[in-house]
Design a protein around this motif. Structure first.
Motif, PDB file in Angstrom:
ATOM      1  N   ARG A  87     -26.068 -32.833 -10.715  1.00  0.00           N
ATOM      2  CA  ARG A  87     -26.379 -31.760 -11.669  1.00  0.00           C
ATOM      3  C   ARG A  87     -25.099 -31.220 -12.298  1.00  0.00           C
ATOM      4  NH1 ARG A  87     -28.755 -27.246  -9.036  1.00  0.00           N
ATOM      5  NH2 ARG A  87     -29.371 -26.524 -11.076  1.00  0.00           N
ATOM      6  N   HIS A  88     -25.197 -30.859 -13.562  1.00  0.00           N
ATOM      7  CA  HIS A  88     -24.111 -30.247 -14.337  1.00  0.00           C
ATOM      8  C   HIS A  88     -22.981 -31.214 -14.671  1.00  0.00           C
ATOM      9  CE1 HIS A  88     -26.206 -26.538 -13.591  1.00  0.00           C
ATOM     10  NE2 HIS A  88     -26.018 -26.647 -12.294  1.00  0.00           N
ATOM     11  N   LEU A  89     -23.175 -32.513 -14.446  1.00  0.00           N
ATOM     12  CA  LEU A  89     -22.185 -33.502 -14.844  1.00  0.00           C
ATOM     13  C   LEU A  89     -22.615 -34.143 -16.154  1.00  0.00           C
ATOM     14  CD1 LEU A  89     -21.571 -35.406 -11.465  1.00  0.00           C
ATOM     15  CD2 LEU A  89     -20.191 -33.573 -12.458  1.00  0.00           C
ATOM     16  N   VAL A  90     -21.634 -34.583 -16.947  1.00  0.00           N
ATOM     17  CA  VAL A  90     -21.990 -35.356 -18.139  1.00  0.00           C
ATOM     18  C   VAL A  90     -22.382 -36.747 -17.665  1.00  0.00           C
ATOM     19  CG1 VAL A  90     -20.518 -34.016 -19.689  1.00  0.00           C
ATOM     20  CG2 VAL A  90     -19.607 -36.068 -18.592  1.00  0.00           C
ATOM     21  N   HIS A 131     -30.500 -34.918  -9.580  1.00  0.00           N
ATOM     22  CA  HIS A 131     -30.045 -34.911 -10.972  1.00  0.00           C
ATOM     23  C   HIS A 131     -30.559 -33.704 -11.739  1.00  0.00           C
ATOM     24  CE1 HIS A 131     -34.035 -36.592 -11.368  1.00  0.00           C
ATOM     25  NE2 HIS A 131     -33.657 -37.674 -10.696  1.00  0.00           N
ATOM     26  N   GLY A 132     -31.481 -32.963 -11.182  1.00  0.00           N
ATOM     27  CA  GLY A 132     -32.046 -31.801 -11.855  1.00  0.00           C
ATOM     28  C   GLY A 132     -33.095 -32.205 -12.880  1.00  0.00           C
ATOM     29  N   LYS A 133     -33.753 -31.211 -13.415  1.00  0.00           N
ATOM     30  CA  LYS A 133     -34.818 -31.462 -14.393  1.00  0.00           C
ATOM     31  C   LYS A 133     -34.259 -31.399 -15.810  1.00  0.00           C
ATOM     32  CE  LYS A 133     -38.318 -29.731 -11.273  1.00  0.00           C
ATOM     33  NZ  LYS A 133     -39.278 -28.688 -10.993  1.00  0.00           N
ATOM     34  N   GLY A 134     -33.652 -30.301 -16.193  1.00  0.00           N
ATOM     35  CA  GLY A 134     -33.020 -30.158 -17.505  1.00  0.00           C
ATOM     36  C   GLY A 134     -33.820 -30.754 -18.645  1.00  0.00           C
ATOM     37  N   THR A 135     -33.113 -31.490 -19.508  1.00  0.00           N
ATOM     38  CA  THR A 135     -33.766 -32.129 -20.651  1.00  0.00           C
ATOM     39  C   THR A 135     -34.360 -33.486 -20.278  1.00  0.00           C
ATOM     40  OG1 THR A 135     -31.742 -33.252 -21.346  1.00  0.00           O
ATOM     41  CG2 THR A 135     -32.136 -31.038 -22.253  1.00  0.00           C
TER      42      THR A 135
END
Length: 92
Positions: A18-21, A48-52
């Motif tokens: 998460r929060h990595l490019v 990896h998270g949900k995000g977009t």
């Protein structure tokens, strides 16, 4: 002359991306999968998270073609849901 001792760091059964490019995340994922395989882990969790959904998509694309990955699936309820991918590593 400086001599550095190598320190054995145990490999955890999950990696946080998460929060990595994307480029950073894929490098970290590849190194982690190799380390986990060498440590004898057979199932790991990729956070990896949900995000977009972009990071999730590229992580799963990478897992689909990685030689150390036997299978993978989205996390279920209680595992992290759509924010994680559960990976089964190939046998040695």
């Amino acid at each position: 002359m400086i001599v550095l001792k190598s320190v054995m760091v145990p490999v955890r059964d999950e990696v946080h991306l998460r929060h990595l490019v994307v480029d950073e995340a894929l490098l970290k994922l590849d190194k982690y999968l190799n380390d986990a395989f060498m440590a004898g882990l057979y199932r790991v969790k990729v956070v990896h998270g949900k995000g977009t959904g972009t990071l999730c998509q590229v992580v799963r694309e990478q897992l689909a073609k990685h030689p150390l990955v036997k299978s993978y699936r989205p996390g279920e309820y209680g595992e992290g849901g759509n924010g994680v991918t559960i990976v089964e590593l190939a046998l040695k």
